[in-house]
Design an enzyme around this catalytic site. Structure first.
Site, PDB file in Angstrom:
ATOM      1  N   LYS A 263      17.522   4.692 -61.152  1.00 19.48           N
ATOM      2  CA  LYS A 263      17.569   5.548 -59.969  1.00 19.48           C
ATOM      3  C   LYS A 263      16.877   4.895 -58.791  1.00 19.48           C
ATOM      4  O   LYS A 263      17.031   5.312 -57.663  1.00 19.48           O
ATOM      5  CB  LYS A 263      17.011   6.938 -60.257  1.00 19.48           C
ATOM      6  CG  LYS A 263      15.641   6.983 -60.856  1.00 19.48           C
ATOM      7  CD  LYS A 263      15.285   8.431 -61.206  1.00 19.48           C
ATOM      8  CE  LYS A 263      14.335   8.477 -62.378  1.00 19.48           C
ATOM      9  NZ  LYS A 263      14.349   9.729 -63.088  1.00 19.48           N
ATOM     10  N   ARG A 264      16.122   3.844 -59.055  1.00 20.18           N
ATOM     11  CA  ARG A 264      15.456   3.139 -57.953  1.00 20.18           C
ATOM     12  C   ARG A 264      16.335   2.057 -57.332  1.00 20.18           C
ATOM     13  O   ARG A 264      16.022   1.541 -56.267  1.00 20.18           O
ATOM     14  CB  ARG A 264      14.133   2.546 -58.427  1.00 20.18           C
ATOM     15  CG  ARG A 264      13.031   3.596 -58.537  1.00 20.18           C
ATOM     16  CD  ARG A 264      11.815   3.061 -59.252  1.00 20.18           C
ATOM     17  NE  ARG A 264      12.141   2.699 -60.626  1.00 20.18           N
ATOM     18  CZ  ARG A 264      12.177   3.564 -61.642  1.00 20.18           C
ATOM     19  NH1 ARG A 264      11.910   4.843 -61.432  1.00 20.18           N
ATOM     20  NH2 ARG A 264      12.480   3.173 -62.857  1.00 20.18           N
TER      21      ARG A 264
END
Ligand code: GLU
Ligand code: ZN
Length: 494
Positions: A263-264
């Site tokens: 998700k980063r």
């Protein structure tokens, strides 16, 4: 009709409001939503905000806004309510405390007084001896005296769920039958020492109380499923649930270098796709292909077609690869599918805001409507519209020196002078006539059309690439076109 044996489908999307929404999360929301809509079931939207340190109101607002933008509507949840309100876990703390107590009273959970260093030490020892290294059951059956002694010491305690001593088996909708043996699923914490309930408790408790029938979520959560199945069984025994839901774990999404998309990762951010001008339908179409397929020979389809066809049973267990190029190509197809009016409206955010100099009076609606059909067949993402049409609304074309250097080779002044004369004499009511003019100018200087039109394009639009040139000139108009060629000639002479 809902009944105890065949309840109608109730699925949930239950994100934690931490950070920006990412594509993996959207894929989960989409699959739940598509399954609910396909089956005529109910989509529950629940906010798992029990971690005050990480959750934020801003992220909560973004989640709702993202779901609305995507068109993933919900039947129960924030802003709507429903029979199981509230749908924010932060407002359900009394429920969790009550269920934890019931579990404990019935012997399904117990107080664990082990400190972190003690747990670490025993874990290391178990590893060294080649034994399973999870919680060893130390506090499962403490005598009253021992409990008193721990309390007298002032030891904090957490609440731990007692896993059954037999294997847990369930049939995953995506991966088939799975069995977890007891040594691999040790007793686990459900309430912290400070009384805060954990995900391990609140998630299955709410799924039970909200009568969720199908839990569809990412493969990263698969290891929590045997615990949740066991907890469910305890809740059934307590009369708090009537069935164990069916689970389906959606495959991992791999990013660059065949690593799990995190998700980063910047390309995982939903906001990026919004800002670049993906259409919600285009993005949903692409994301639906991460683990599912529409048909063997077609991967562009509408949301209505997706709903009609989507079945969780068709989801593939193999990891899916996130492919930005394909996402853009599919989005481009959806841009083509719009009617031209809808396309023109969808471009609005990228038409004025980017340039402070686009005063309202500089925005020429008629010119925009004339150029829009040409843009619609060429853009991949809507944000590209700005660079493609800014020449129509700016007083002067953008000064892109790299484009200038690339196009103004050879004898550009001579070519531009001839082109200007031919264009001045041309019939401006047809793009074809303007093309003939530039073609003739090129011939006069021994240049093919492509080479001849490059300096004209840069003089007029500032760029080497763009929408069809002669239509662009026609829409910009004779007067402005000639002024820009004159300015280019002056610049070449300087
Ligand atoms: N709040 C959890 C998460 O975002 C939900 C997990 C689940 O779907 O069970 O990871
Ligand atoms: Zn313990």
């Amino acid at each position: 009709m809902a009944s105890a044996t065949s309840p109608s489908v109730r699925v949930r999307f239950c994100p934690s409001p931490t950070g920006n929404p990412h594509v993996g999360l959207v894929r989960t929301a989409l699959f739940n939503w598509a399954f609910a809509r396909h089956t005529g079931g109910t989509m529950v939207f629940r906010i798992e905000d029990t971690d005050a340190a990480r959750d934020s109101e801003e992220s909560y607002d973004q989640l709702l806004d993202s779901m609305r933008w995507l068109g993933l509507d919900w039947d129960e949840g924030p802003g709507i309510g429903g029979p199981h309100a509230p749908y924010r876990q932060s407002e359900r703390m009394d429920i969790y405390a009550d269920v934890a107590k019931k579990l404990q009273d019935a012997g399904h959970a117990y107080d664990c007084y082990c400190s972190a260093p003690e747990l670490d030490e025993r874990r290391a020892a178990a590893r060294a001896a080649g034994r399973p290294s999870g919680y060893d059951g130390h506090c499962r059956d403490l005598g009253a005296g021992q409990v008193e002694a721990y309390k007298a010491e002032g030891r904090p305690s957490i609440v731990r769920f007692r896993m059954p001593d037999e294997p847990i088996t369930f049939t995953d909708l995506v991966r088939g039958e799975l069995t977890f043996t007891p040594e691999n699923v040790p007793d686990f914490g459900i309430v912290r020492a400070n009384g805060a309930p954990l995900y391990t408790l609140v998630n299955p408790v709410d799924d039970a109380l909200m009568e969720i029938t199908h839990v569809l979520r990412g493969e990263d959560l698969l290891s929590s499923t045997p615990r949740q199945v066991a907890l469910y069984k305890a809740l059934i025994e307590l009369g708090l649930a009537s069935y164990v839901p069916v689970f389906g774990h959606l495959p991992y999404v791999m990013g660059e270098g065949n690593k799990k998309l995190s998700k980063r990762d910047p390309e995982a951010s939903l906001n990026l796709y919004r800002e670049r001008g993906f259409l919600p339908e285009g993005l949903l179409n692409y994301l639906s292909l991460l683990g599912w397929s529409f048909s063997a020979d077609e991967d562009v389809f509408t949301v209505a077609q997706l709903i009609e066809k989507f079945d969780i049973a068709d989801v593939n267990a193999n990891p899916a690869r996130f492919d930005l190029k394909k996402a853009e190509a599919i989005n481009a197809d959806h841009i083509r599918m719009l009617d031209v009016k809808a396309f023109a409206e969808a471009c609005a955010p990228w038409l004025r805001a980017p340039f402070a100099s686009w005063a309202p009076e500089a925005f020429d609606q008629a010119a925009w409507e004339a150029i829009a059909p040409h843009a619609q067949t060429r853009l991949q993402v809507l944000s590209d519209i700005t660079a493609n049409v800014d020449f129509l609304f700016l007083d002067e074309p953008v000064h892109d020196e790299a484009s200038w250097a690339k196009a103004m080779k050879g004898e550009p002044a001579a070519l531009l002078t001839t082109a200007r004369a031919k264009l001045e004499a041309a019939d401006w009511s047809s793009a074809e006539a303007l093309k003939e003019a530039v073609l003739a100018a090129g011939e006069a200087h021994g240049l093919k059309l492509g080479k001849a039109q490059a300096p004209v394009r840069v003089a007029v639009t500032g760029r080497t690439v763009g929408l069809p040139l002669f239509e662009s000139l026609e829409i910009l108009g004779k007067e402005k076109t000639l002024v820009r060629i004159d300015a280019a000639l002056a610049k070449l002479a300087a």
